[in-house]
Design a protein around this motif. Structure first.
Motif, PDB file in Angstrom:
ATOM      1  N   PRO A 230       0.513  -1.170  -0.145  1.00  0.00           N
ATOM      2  CA  PRO A 230      -0.090   0.012  -0.216  1.00  0.00           C
ATOM      3  C   PRO A 230       0.825   1.606  -0.313  1.00  0.00           C
ATOM      4  O   PRO A 230       0.706   2.152  -0.278  1.00  0.00           O
ATOM      5  CB  PRO A 230      -0.801  -0.505   1.416  1.00  0.00           C
ATOM      6  N   LEU A 231       1.997   1.205   1.028  1.00  0.00           N
ATOM      7  CA  LEU A 231       2.955   2.424   0.340  1.00  0.00           C
ATOM      8  C   LEU A 231       3.023   1.915  -0.637  1.00  0.00           C
ATOM      9  O   LEU A 231       3.893   4.158  -1.037  1.00  0.00           O
ATOM     10  CB  LEU A 231       4.295   2.210   1.291  1.00  0.00           C
ATOM     11  N   VAL A 232       3.760   1.952  -1.276  1.00  0.00           N
ATOM     12  CA  VAL A 232       3.758   2.057  -3.242  1.00  0.00           C
ATOM     13  C   VAL A 232       3.082   2.270  -3.793  1.00  0.00           C
ATOM     14  O   VAL A 232       3.000   3.812  -4.773  1.00  0.00           O
ATOM     15  CB  VAL A 232       4.733   0.752  -3.793  1.00  0.00           C
ATOM     16  N   GLU A 233       1.790   1.952  -3.650  1.00  0.00           N
ATOM     17  CA  GLU A 233       1.233   2.161  -4.168  1.00  0.00           C
ATOM     18  C   GLU A 233      -0.024   3.341  -3.622  1.00  0.00           C
ATOM     19  O   GLU A 233       0.006   4.581  -5.315  1.00  0.00           O
ATOM     20  CB  GLU A 233      -1.168   1.422  -4.160  1.00  0.00           C
ATOM     21  N   MET A 235       2.110   6.415  -2.849  1.00  0.00           N
ATOM     22  CA  MET A 235       3.046   6.961  -3.337  1.00  0.00           C
ATOM     23  C   MET A 235       3.126   7.457  -5.474  1.00  0.00           C
ATOM     24  O   MET A 235       3.268   8.007  -5.845  1.00  0.00           O
ATOM     25  CB  MET A 235       4.545   6.186  -3.028  1.00  0.00           C
ATOM     26  N   ALA A 236       2.179   5.992  -5.751  1.00  0.00           N
ATOM     27  CA  ALA A 236       2.776   5.868  -7.044  1.00  0.00           C
ATOM     28  C   ALA A 236       1.771   6.987  -7.795  1.00  0.00           C
ATOM     29  O   ALA A 236       1.035   7.479  -8.888  1.00  0.00           O
ATOM     30  CB  ALA A 236       2.372   4.533  -7.308  1.00  0.00           C
ATOM     31  N   GLY A 237      -0.131   7.232  -6.859  1.00  0.00           N
ATOM     32  CA  GLY A 237      -0.456   7.447  -6.933  1.00  0.00           C
ATOM     33  C   GLY A 237      -0.424   9.201  -6.484  1.00  0.00           C
ATOM     34  O   GLY A 237      -0.564  10.207  -5.193  1.00  0.00           O
ATOM     35  N   LEU A 238      -0.324  10.518  -7.431  1.00  0.00           N
ATOM     36  CA  LEU A 238       0.534  11.960  -7.259  1.00  0.00           C
ATOM     37  C   LEU A 238      -0.285  12.543  -6.608  1.00  0.00           C
ATOM     38  O   LEU A 238      -0.300  13.135  -6.125  1.00  0.00           O
ATOM     39  CB  LEU A 238       1.268  12.534  -7.550  1.00  0.00           C
ATOM     40  N   GLU A 239      -1.399  11.753  -7.261  1.00  0.00           N
ATOM     41  CA  GLU A 239      -2.660  12.579  -7.165  1.00  0.00           C
ATOM     42  C   GLU A 239      -4.007  12.683  -5.829  1.00  0.00           C
ATOM     43  O   GLU A 239      -4.436  13.072  -5.595  1.00  0.00           O
ATOM     44  CB  GLU A 239      -3.856  12.711  -8.292  1.00  0.00           C
ATOM     45  N   SER A 240      -2.963  11.510  -5.547  1.00  0.00           N
ATOM     46  CA  SER A 240      -3.809  11.423  -3.748  1.00  0.00           C
ATOM     47  C   SER A 240      -3.602  11.926  -2.803  1.00  0.00           C
ATOM     48  O   SER A 240      -4.749  11.921  -2.265  1.00  0.00           O
ATOM     49  CB  SER A 240      -3.341   9.512  -3.413  1.00  0.00           C
ATOM     50  N   GLY A 241      -2.932  12.713  -2.407  1.00  0.00           N
ATOM     51  CA  GLY A 241      -2.954  13.613  -1.541  1.00  0.00           C
ATOM     52  C   GLY A 241      -1.974  13.217  -0.285  1.00  0.00           C
ATOM     53  O   GLY A 241      -2.395  13.737   0.794  1.00  0.00           O
ATOM     54  N   MET A 242      -1.707  11.270  -0.366  1.00  0.00           N
ATOM     55  CA  MET A 242      -0.733  11.323   0.950  1.00  0.00           C
ATOM     56  C   MET A 242       1.086  10.163   0.041  1.00  0.00           C
ATOM     57  O   MET A 242       1.098   9.816   0.924  1.00  0.00           O
ATOM     58  CB  MET A 242      -1.601   9.749   0.718  1.00  0.00           C
ATOM     59  N   VAL A 243       1.295  11.087  -1.536  1.00  0.00           N
ATOM     60  CA  VAL A 243       2.152  10.559  -1.280  1.00  0.00           C
ATOM     61  C   VAL A 243       3.301  11.832  -0.173  1.00  0.00           C
ATOM     62  O   VAL A 243       4.440   9.865   0.071  1.00  0.00           O
ATOM     63  CB  VAL A 243       3.071  11.213  -2.310  1.00  0.00           C
ATOM     64  N   ASP A 244       2.938  12.680   0.167  1.00  0.00           N
ATOM     65  CA  ASP A 244       4.292  12.541   1.380  1.00  0.00           C
ATOM     66  C   ASP A 244       4.124  11.299   2.408  1.00  0.00           C
ATOM     67  O   ASP A 244       4.889  11.693   3.121  1.00  0.00           O
ATOM     68  CB  ASP A 244       4.109  14.201   1.722  1.00  0.00           C
ATOM     69  N   LYS A 245       2.920  11.756   3.099  1.00  0.00           N
ATOM     70  CA  LYS A 245       2.972  10.309   3.691  1.00  0.00           C
ATOM     71  C   LYS A 245       3.398   9.536   4.363  1.00  0.00           C
ATOM     72  O   LYS A 245       4.426   8.837   5.207  1.00  0.00           O
ATOM     73  CB  LYS A 245       0.836  10.541   4.714  1.00  0.00           C
ATOM     74  N   GLU A 274      10.412   8.090 -10.323  1.00  0.00           N
ATOM     75  CA  GLU A 274       9.764   9.376 -10.406  1.00  0.00           C
ATOM     76  C   GLU A 274       9.556  10.808  -9.641  1.00  0.00           C
ATOM     77  O   GLU A 274       9.169  11.406 -10.136  1.00  0.00           O
ATOM     78  CB  GLU A 274       7.672   8.160 -10.872  1.00  0.00           C
ATOM     79  N   ILE A 275       8.880  10.249  -8.665  1.00  0.00           N
ATOM     80  CA  ILE A 275       9.045  11.172  -7.299  1.00  0.00           C
ATOM     81  C   ILE A 275       9.724  12.247  -7.915  1.00  0.00           C
ATOM     82  O   ILE A 275       9.948  13.779  -7.313  1.00  0.00           O
ATOM     83  CB  ILE A 275       8.838  11.065  -6.799  1.00  0.00           C
TER      84      ILE A 275
END
Length: 330
Positions: A230-233, A235-245, A274-275
């Protein structure tokens, strides 16, 4: 020994200096607040009465009555009392102290184990709201709240699970509770919530895991529970708003050797590269620091990062640049 992060390095011709991941995480993580449900209509008679009580200096009698009603033989009376205590404790610090001092903590904890979903949810959330007062944390812990909250993470409604995660986060701010919470089985359940919960559940799980995983044995538990997927998923969703966390949680896990293997197995390297290319400055710094730790003393991983980096750069810029030629420690 846990690996350190180089203080200065150059990556793709860009200089990064003095990474302070731990110091910068406070803006990525905020404490879970009191319950955010909208189930208390302000036009209801109960809400009007509670709002008047909250604004007055005479809420003590009302609180004592509700605490007494928690141990009523009537399920409806218990539900109403737990709900109203939950609301009284939602926003006012003084009421949180009054409710705890009136003896509400133990009966509220007993409601968390109720088979009645609404009663359990109100019990969990009332305990969360009381835990927002630092003076109540020791009492809540010593009254035996941790194990029932962990059970609510497994059996509760979606709201009960989210609020149980928040309550455990609050209790984990007492350092010795981090081990107790971890050994009570919370970590795999939080990982499950991270993977399967809604948006709020994922955020609450991430925040709780970030706190708990400052303890090494909880890092191991999280990795064994499959947190990397789930962490990788996320981070892969840059629009999720949870990349930083997600990236900050990863940054405190990556010092554990098994975390590096799990991250690579879940396809984390291309996501991190990618990040570095398209993320915010903070995201780039955290991702680069993690990549450095992955590559430390591991030629295989370093080669993987180099290949992914070169591919990503070609995709982003249309240029064939060998990342391995531009990876150097200052």
């Amino acid at each position: 020994m846990e690996a350190g992060i180089p203080s200065n390095f150059t990556y793709l011709g860009r200089s990064f200096g003095d990474l302070s991941i731990g110091d910068d995480s406070s803006s990525a993580f905020s404490d879970c607040n009191s319950d955010r449900s909208g189930e208390f209509p302000t036009t209801s008679a109960h809400s009007r009465r509670l709002l008047v009580a909250c604004a007055s200096d005479n809420s003590d009698d009302l609180i004592r009555q509700h605490v007494s009603d928690l141990e009523s033989g009537s399920l409806d009376v218990q539900r109403q009392a737990a709900m109203e205590l939950r609301l009284l404790a939602k926003n006012k610090q003084e009421n949180r102290l009054k409710i705890a001092r009136a003896g509400a903590v133990r009966p509220l904890i007993s409601l968390i184990s109720s088979s009645d979903a609404q009663l359990q949810e109100n019990g969990v959330t009332a305990i969360l709201n009381l835990s927002l007062c630092d003076e109540n944390k020791d009492l809540i812990t010593s009254s035996g709240a941790i194990k029932p909250l962990v059970r609510a993470l497994k059996t509760g409604t979606a709201t009960a699970k989210e609020n149980a995660a928040c309550a455990l986060l609050r209790l984990s701010q007492i350092e010795e509770n981090k081990i107790i919470i971890g050994r009570s089985g919370a970590v795999p359940l939080l990982v499950y919530l991270l993977e399967n919960g809604g948006s709020r559940g994922k955020k609450d799980a991430l925040t709780a895991l970030y706190s708990l995983c400052s303890v090494k044995e909880n890092k191991v538990r999280a990795i064994q529970a499959g947190i990397m997927k789930p962490l990788v998923e996320l981070m892969a969703g840059l629009e999720s708003g949870m990349v930083d966390k997600a990236a900050f949680v990863l940054s405190i896990l990556i010092s554990v050797p098994d975390a590096k293997t799990a991250l690579v197995d879940e396809g984390g390297i291309p996501v991190l590269v990618e990040i570095v290319e398209v993320g915010t400055q903070r995201q780039k710094e955290v991702a680069t620091a993690v990549l450095l730790q992955i590559c430390e003393d591991n030629l295989v991983y370093r080669t993987m990062v180099s290949r992914e980096g070169a591919t990503e750069i070609r995709q982003q810029r249309g240029k064939d640049i060998r990342l391995s030629d531009q990876w150097s420690l200052a």
